[in-house]
Design a protein around this motif. Sequence first.
Motif, mmCIF file in Angstrom:
data_model
loop_
_atom_site.group_PDB
_atom_site.id
_atom_site.type_symbol
_atom_site.label_atom_id
_atom_site.label_comp_id
_atom_site.label_asym_id
_atom_site.label_seq_id
_atom_site.Cartn_x
_atom_site.Cartn_y
_atom_site.Cartn_z
ATOM 1 N N LYS A 355 0.837 -1.196 0.000
ATOM 2 C CA LYS A 355 0.000 0.000 0.000
ATOM 3 C C LYS A 355 0.873 1.247 0.000
ATOM 4 N N ARG A 356 0.407 2.253 -0.703
ATOM 5 C CA ARG A 356 1.116 3.520 -0.680
ATOM 6 C C ARG A 356 0.817 4.283 0.604
ATOM 7 N N SER A 357 1.418 5.436 0.751
ATOM 8 C CA SER A 357 1.274 6.207 1.994
ATOM 9 C C SER A 357 -0.159 6.639 2.236
ATOM 10 N N CYS A 358 -0.992 6.710 1.185
ATOM 11 C CA CYS A 358 -2.376 7.131 1.352
ATOM 12 C C CYS A 358 -3.225 6.035 1.987
ATOM 13 N N GLY A 359 -2.793 4.770 1.902
ATOM 14 C CA GLY A 359 -3.563 3.670 2.445
ATOM 15 C C GLY A 359 -4.681 3.201 1.547
ATOM 16 N N ARG A 360 -4.830 3.785 0.355
ATOM 17 C CA ARG A 360 -5.917 3.427 -0.563
ATOM 18 C C ARG A 360 -5.412 2.707 -1.807
ATOM 19 N N HIS A 361 -4.286 3.145 -2.345
ATOM 20 C CA HIS A 361 -3.781 2.605 -3.604
ATOM 21 C C HIS A 361 -2.572 1.702 -3.354
ATOM 22 N N LYS A 362 -2.344 0.794 -4.293
ATOM 23 C CA LYS A 362 -1.162 -0.066 -4.240
ATOM 24 C C LYS A 362 -0.049 0.561 -5.064
ATOM 25 N N CYS A 363 1.199 0.176 -4.732
ATOM 26 C CA CYS A 363 2.357 0.769 -5.405
ATOM 27 C C CYS A 363 2.366 0.421 -6.892
ATOM 28 N N GLY A 364 2.384 -0.868 -7.243
ATOM 29 C CA GLY A 364 2.312 -1.292 -8.637
ATOM 30 C C GLY A 364 3.590 -1.134 -9.433
ATOM 31 N N GLU A 365 4.696 -0.683 -8.834
ATOM 32 C CA GLU A 365 5.955 -0.508 -9.562
ATOM 33 C C GLU A 365 6.633 -1.872 -9.754
ATOM 34 N N LEU A 366 7.408 -1.981 -10.878
ATOM 35 C CA LEU A 366 8.170 -3.190 -11.147
ATOM 36 C C LEU A 366 9.482 -3.139 -10.382
ATOM 37 N N CYS A 367 9.808 -4.255 -9.717
ATOM 38 C CA CYS A 367 11.047 -4.383 -8.963
ATOM 39 C C CYS A 367 11.265 -3.156 -8.080
ATOM 40 N N CYS A 368 10.293 -2.934 -7.196
ATOM 41 C CA CYS A 368 10.264 -1.710 -6.395
ATOM 42 C C CYS A 368 11.284 -1.795 -5.267
ATOM 43 N N ILE A 369 12.009 -0.688 -5.061
ATOM 44 C CA ILE A 369 12.968 -0.580 -3.954
ATOM 45 C C ILE A 369 12.598 0.584 -3.035
ATOM 46 N N ASP A 370 11.435 1.179 -3.287
ATOM 47 C CA ASP A 370 11.001 2.315 -2.473
ATOM 48 C C ASP A 370 10.608 1.833 -1.077
ATOM 49 N N ILE A 371 10.899 2.624 -0.081
ATOM 50 C CA ILE A 371 10.567 2.275 1.308
ATOM 51 C C ILE A 371 9.310 3.013 1.756
ATOM 52 N N GLU A 372 9.174 4.273 1.437
ATOM 53 C CA GLU A 372 8.041 5.065 1.907
ATOM 54 C C GLU A 372 6.791 4.841 1.058
ATOM 55 N N HIS A 373 6.969 4.539 -0.217
ATOM 56 C CA HIS A 373 5.841 4.315 -1.135
ATOM 57 C C HIS A 373 4.877 5.510 -1.121
ATOM 58 N N LYS A 374 5.411 6.668 -1.393
ATOM 59 C CA LYS A 374 4.550 7.859 -1.411
ATOM 60 C C LYS A 374 3.615 7.816 -2.609
ATOM 61 N N CYS A 375 2.363 8.196 -2.372
ATOM 62 C CA CYS A 375 1.362 8.191 -3.438
ATOM 63 C C CYS A 375 1.455 9.487 -4.218
ATOM 64 N N THR A 376 1.432 9.380 -5.532
ATOM 65 C CA THR A 376 1.527 10.556 -6.405
ATOM 66 C C THR A 376 0.218 10.855 -7.125
ATOM 67 N N LEU A 377 -0.847 10.103 -6.821
ATOM 68 C CA LEU A 377 -2.133 10.326 -7.468
ATOM 69 C C LEU A 377 -2.876 11.476 -6.800
ATOM 70 N N ILE A 378 -3.815 12.045 -7.540
ATOM 71 C CA ILE A 378 -4.647 13.123 -7.006
ATOM 72 C C ILE A 378 -5.799 12.517 -6.212
ATOM 73 N N CYS A 379 -6.120 13.103 -5.069
ATOM 74 C CA CYS A 379 -7.166 12.565 -4.182
ATOM 75 C C CYS A 379 -8.504 12.493 -4.909
ATOM 76 N N GLY A 380 -9.044 13.599 -5.361
ATOM 77 C CA GLY A 380 -10.266 13.616 -6.160
ATOM 78 C C GLY A 380 -11.556 13.434 -5.383
ATOM 79 N N TYR A 381 -11.496 13.348 -4.049
ATOM 80 C CA TYR A 381 -12.734 13.219 -3.280
ATOM 81 C C TYR A 381 -13.466 14.555 -3.229
ATOM 82 N N LYS A 382 -14.801 14.461 -3.115
ATOM 83 C CA LYS A 382 -15.596 15.680 -2.994
ATOM 84 C C LYS A 382 -15.350 16.325 -1.640
#
Length: 784
Positions: A355-382
Amino acid sequence: MAEASVTGCLIEQLTEEKYECMVCCDIIRLMAPVWSCHSCFHVFHLNCIKKWARSPASQADESGQGWRCPACQNVSIQLPSSYICFCGKVTNPEHQRNEIPHSCGEICGKKRTGEDCNHRCNILCHPGPCPQCPAFVTKSCICGRTSKQVRCSQTGALRCEQVCGAQLNCAEHSCSEICHQGQCQPCQVRVQQVCYCGVVHREVACGTDRENFDGSGHFSCHKPCGKMLECQSHRCQQMCHTGDCQPCPLSPSRVRSCPCGQTSLAKLLELGYSERRTCTDPIPSCGKTCNKPLPCGDDDTVHLCSKLCHEDRCGPCSLTSTIKCRCGTKTKAVPCAEVKSEELTFTCEKRCNKKRSCGRHKCGELCCIDIEHKCTLICGYKLNCGHHRCLEVCHLGNCQQCWQTSFDELTCYCGETVMYPPIPCGTRPPECKKTCSRQHDCDHPVFHSCHSEERCPPCTYLTKKWCMGNHEQRSNIPCHLQDISCGLVCNQSLSCGFHCCKKICHRGDCQAEGECKQPCPQPRPECGHPCNAPCHFGSPCPYISCTAKVAIQCDCGRRKETIPCTEATSHSQRHAAIAMASKLSDLQLGDSVNIAQLTKKDQKQARLECDQECATLERNRRLAEALQIDQTVDAFNSKSSSGKYSDSLKEDARKEFKLVKEVEEEIRNLVELANKGKQPRRVHSFQPMKREHRRIVHELAEVYGVESDSYDSEPKRNVVITAIKGKSACPTSTLTALIERETAARAPPPIAHFKQYSSKTDSSNAWPKHPKDEPSIDYFDVQD
């Protein structure tokens, strides 16, 4: 001021008895014990808050730890138990006319909530929050240079009008801000800096990287120095650095061995090699294999250079290396010549599922070495305004409030009340106390105020309206109610023409055409009972057996029984056949008889057969007439308690004694419970049983005056009995007791000489010829 207004309102309402308890919605009287919430200061009746605290609706969680205040939902662990004053000093305070109700009349002395002072509340015991502390204390300003006397309750830091003057992070400039809180801001003066090697220039804020370098304004560009060394033949290969460059690494004074390091130059000189005098002279080779470790290889295997001793770089390697991917989950073997020293890893095809830092999305990167997994997507909630969406990077928790602001006036629906800009996005129109001016469906007076909702509240004006079935006109019906039921049966004629609607007053059609399922009322041609089949709309009645109950009795009228019509018909047919046989046996040659009339006549006479007890009663009646005994006196004890039980019931009791005893005990207990209790009826349901056992229950219930009915279908058909107070009664002797007496006292009767009563009487009036067949009556010697 807010605390003072709350306290004043509570005192005024409690004194004038205008304050209502939120639990029971009743006025709190001056003498009533109360309880006050320490969080919201609401006042409740003590008994009301006790009941609320014990109720399931007040529990804070499923474990039952703590209860919630009905006003502020504050969780408390301790249950309210006693009536104490507002300051908590006195239990069960007495009411004084000149004091605040439910107070002790002494100094409050409570510590003020939300304040960092040590002064206790100095007013009399009171409801609501304590007022702000009025004491004066000496407080210093933020920078600590000045101090003055202020109220203890004053919030906010003190600020003087002097410049801070503290030294900034650059250690060259001072802070020019007015007295402020916290650390000074970094120095914002822009300065020019040059790297140590003098190649790269940059403009930065004063004090940048001061803690990492020498503070001279220089920095490292992390590139090769490139300065000419003292030998004037080679350049410095070190990274951009401070101070002077190191001596040339190829100078004769620094080189002591061959290029591979295995043989010293002194040995080589002894072998005839020429001596090096400058840094440009070649370094003699020892001729051995280099054997320097190469950057390729595995963790367990080290590859060595296979060239002869040389000055240039080692390699390439002819072996293969096993390298790992970046994430370390997969490995592969590659030729060492293709492996670069700076790229000893590869990228595998494993996709990261963390899970990324947002707790909603998965990382999905190939051969990931990231530790924090920061989410770069836009929230988009009302957002809370309901019009815009969150444009921040996907995050945890709630979105921030909408920052959009309108600079137009916001008015209510009628325009009387106006809210002036700036108006935050999502703000509801202001409340208006003017009567609603919209067009309504009815002409009744409008009682609600102007509102921003699209639909007006329903009209509650009381009117008279007809019910849905037009049975009666109901009064005091709110205008907005349309479907009104009077509670009466509809009773409208259905499409079949035979039945009426049995539904309670309703809207719409009673039944669709052809859906009537009520029993057919047409009489049967064979017995005259209703057809009772589902309504068949004028078509011929189907041929099914009649289930109506008919009452039959014996010739003397003593035995009575209710049986289905089908069994009564077969019973009458059997009697008709016997009668027909007797008529035919009496015919002479040439005579005739109307069989149809005989059959029709006998079908109406479905009767039971008289049993031995019937014969006994008839014989006793004739004896009474012959002896001129008054029949109103029960001389023959024919109405004893044993006469209530039929012979068939007695026979069943002998066969099923245990069942009869259990049933009789249940019926007796039910009758006693109904006659002694306050309820007029008592009901008991037996377990499903066979048809023969149900018949026993019905007959016993009739003896006790208890109503009995059978329910459900086979094999789960059971009997339900109902004992009625004043109607049901227990007989003097139970059936089981009677059977036990007969079984225990069945001794041979004494021999008595009887004379025949009459030689001309029929066989039904003759005395019994065997003691077993004798009825339970007294016998007399009759003289001729």
